[in-house]
Design a protein around this motif. Sequence first.
Motif, short mmCIF file in Angstrom:
data_model
loop_
_atom_site.label_atom_id
_atom_site.label_comp_id
_atom_site.label_asym_id
_atom_site.label_seq_id
_atom_site.Cartn_x
_atom_site.Cartn_y
_atom_site.Cartn_z
N MET A 16 0.82 -1.22 0.00
CA MET A 16 0.00 0.00 0.00
C MET A 16 0.85 1.27 0.00
O MET A 16 0.32 2.37 0.13
CB MET A 16 -0.92 -0.01 1.23
N ASN A 17 2.17 1.10 -0.12
CA ASN A 17 3.10 2.23 -0.12
C ASN A 17 2.96 3.10 1.14
O ASN A 17 3.02 4.32 1.10
CB ASN A 17 2.90 3.11 -1.36
N VAL A 18 2.76 2.43 2.27
CA VAL A 18 2.64 3.12 3.55
C VAL A 18 3.89 2.83 4.38
O VAL A 18 4.25 1.67 4.59
CB VAL A 18 1.38 2.65 4.32
N VAL A 19 4.54 3.90 4.82
CA VAL A 19 5.72 3.78 5.69
C VAL A 19 5.32 4.18 7.10
O VAL A 19 4.75 5.25 7.32
CB VAL A 19 6.87 4.69 5.19
N VAL A 20 5.59 3.31 8.04
CA VAL A 20 5.25 3.58 9.44
C VAL A 20 6.12 4.73 9.96
O VAL A 20 7.34 4.75 9.77
CB VAL A 20 5.46 2.33 10.31
N HIS A 21 5.47 5.69 10.61
CA HIS A 21 6.17 6.84 11.18
C HIS A 21 6.25 6.68 12.69
O HIS A 21 5.26 6.32 13.34
CB HIS A 21 5.44 8.13 10.83
N LYS A 22 7.42 6.96 13.26
CA LYS A 22 7.60 6.80 14.70
C LYS A 22 7.71 8.15 15.40
O LYS A 22 8.38 9.06 14.90
CB LYS A 22 8.86 5.98 15.01
N ILE A 23 7.07 8.26 16.57
CA ILE A 23 7.19 9.43 17.44
C ILE A 23 7.85 8.96 18.73
O ILE A 23 7.37 8.02 19.37
CB ILE A 23 5.82 10.06 17.74
N GLU A 24 8.94 9.61 19.11
CA GLU A 24 9.64 9.23 20.32
C GLU A 24 8.88 9.72 21.55
O GLU A 24 8.34 10.83 21.58
CB GLU A 24 11.05 9.83 20.33
N CYS A 25 8.86 8.91 22.59
CA CYS A 25 8.25 9.28 23.86
C CYS A 25 9.05 10.41 24.50
O CYS A 25 10.27 10.29 24.69
CB CYS A 25 8.20 8.07 24.78
N THR A 26 8.39 11.51 24.84
CA THR A 26 9.08 12.67 25.42
C THR A 26 9.71 12.33 26.77
O THR A 26 10.83 12.75 27.06
CB THR A 26 8.09 13.84 25.60
N ASN A 27 9.01 11.56 27.59
CA ASN A 27 9.56 11.19 28.90
C ASN A 27 10.87 10.43 28.76
O ASN A 27 11.83 10.69 29.49
CB ASN A 27 8.55 10.34 29.68
N HIS A 28 10.93 9.49 27.82
CA HIS A 28 12.15 8.71 27.63
C HIS A 28 13.27 9.57 27.04
O HIS A 28 14.44 9.40 27.39
CB HIS A 28 11.87 7.51 26.72
N LEU A 29 12.92 10.49 26.14
CA LEU A 29 13.94 11.37 25.58
C LEU A 29 14.61 12.20 26.68
O LEU A 29 15.85 12.30 26.73
CB LEU A 29 13.31 12.31 24.54
N LEU A 30 13.81 12.77 27.56
CA LEU A 30 14.36 13.61 28.63
C LEU A 30 15.11 12.78 29.67
O LEU A 30 16.14 13.21 30.20
CB LEU A 30 13.24 14.41 29.28
N ARG A 31 14.60 11.60 29.95
CA ARG A 31 15.29 10.75 30.92
C ARG A 31 16.65 10.30 30.37
O ARG A 31 17.65 10.29 31.10
CB ARG A 31 14.43 9.52 31.24
N ASN A 32 16.68 9.93 29.09
CA ASN A 32 17.95 9.53 28.49
C ASN A 32 18.92 10.70 28.41
O ASN A 32 20.14 10.53 28.55
CB ASN A 32 17.71 8.96 27.09
N LEU A 33 18.39 11.91 28.18
CA LEU A 33 19.24 13.11 28.17
C LEU A 33 19.92 13.29 29.52
O LEU A 33 21.15 13.49 29.58
CB LEU A 33 18.38 14.33 27.83
N CYS A 34 19.15 13.22 30.59
CA CYS A 34 19.73 13.39 31.93
C CYS A 34 20.71 12.27 32.26
O CYS A 34 21.75 12.51 32.89
CB CYS A 34 18.62 13.43 32.98
N LYS A 35 20.39 11.06 31.84
CA LYS A 35 21.26 9.93 32.10
C LYS A 35 22.61 10.10 31.42
O LYS A 35 23.68 9.85 32.02
CB LYS A 35 20.58 8.64 31.61
N LYS A 36 22.60 10.56 30.17
CA LYS A 36 23.86 10.76 29.44
C LYS A 36 24.65 11.94 30.00
O LYS A 36 25.89 11.91 30.05
CB LYS A 36 23.56 10.98 27.96
N LEU A 37 23.95 12.99 30.43
CA LEU A 37 24.65 14.13 31.03
C LEU A 37 25.27 13.75 32.37
O LEU A 37 26.36 14.24 32.72
CB LEU A 37 23.68 15.30 31.20
#
Length: 426
Positions: A142-163
């Motif tokens: 059907m020529n449909v590509v799945v689009h992903k949205i990252e979870c904001t909570n995980h993005l911020l948690r991973n940011l703090c973890k890496k910092l």
Amino acid sequence: MAGEEKKRLAIERNETINSIPYITVVADGSWIKRSYGSVYDSSSGVGAIIGYRTGKVLFVGIRNKYCALCDMAEHRGLKARKHKYYKNFDHNASSTKMESDAIVEGFQSSLEMHGVIYKILIADGDSSVYNSIRHNAPYREMNVVVHKIECTNHLLRNLCKKLKAVARTTAPKTMHRKRDFVQLRKVVDNNILEIRKEVLRLATVRRRGTQAQHKKALELQKDILNIPSHIFGEHKRCRERGVYQDLCNNVNNYVPSLKHCGLFEKIDSVIRFLNTCADSLLLNVINNPAELCNSIICKEIGGKRIHFGKRGSYNARIAGSVVQYNTQQVLTELHKSMCKDVPAVIGDLEKRRQLKIARNKERIEVHDRKRFKRDVGPDSHYGPHSQKPDLPPHVFEQLQQHHAAKLLENANNRVEIECQTRGQSD
């Protein structure tokens, strides 16, 4: 029933592709054994796909690497007696692959099960799920590509973890004044929450703008790249990025010192990774429905402390968890299916539980919890080294421009230092 409800809502909103409804889903996986961030050798795992609007489980895929009867027969050198075979995953395969394998199966069976397309996926970024979905292309016809949205909570948690990892960096052996390095690490550690707050503030400001969505994302990318300089006292580009003067009140400029000891480059690398997720930060969605489902599963399997994966107990407990999550009446539904009659005691118990859940939702309070920390080993299916698809062209171009500007700035600084050195020697 959950699939029919989602399909009806999509048709009502005219969200269709070639007369096939498409929906947004949340997906995540869990395992029968705790990993503590380092050991991923669970014998069983599950991947769940949940409708974003309805919050109901649409698909659950269970993976088992072990069967007690088969294992016993193999040790005794005998042929296993006829039994229900629960083992459906290669014993030698990585356990971290269970999540992506189960969720990809759910995407491939969405048309057959529910007659819908899972067009948008909301998930965290700690596994290779999205890369596996793109590779298998479940809606290629059907020529449909799945689009992903990252979870904001995980993005911020991973940011703090890496910092925090940057703040724990050890001083280079060639560095003479290690006391200054320790002080700079404290400066980084004390500003981790400030960086997180600034990311949220910038995303909120851009979200309220009147520009097109892709232009908002481009502007937010530029804003995010300026965060390290702004937080640590260098405000050369703050006015250009629309940061008000009252927010630029740092007394000390730590940027030159951080650059000299190499910490600023590490911080900038963390920020560049977050910069690739500007689209998701603007949408500000979370995958809490999947986390809630995982918590119910965890409760049903004894807090991951008991091995229920030897035969069919794990599968039955997962099924009970799904019924509990979708209906909040697992015991009532069980008695209806088995006895056709629900005892009054069971009905009262379910009602009390529902009232308790409603009261807890009203007065819920978020508490900080100390997490058990261990080093995460490299893995291609889960964790920081999991496989990711290529960056979108506009994000890649933005990062190229930022890197070229940094190279030019470093070259100019080097020329300036050489000129000063020659002047002093003359």
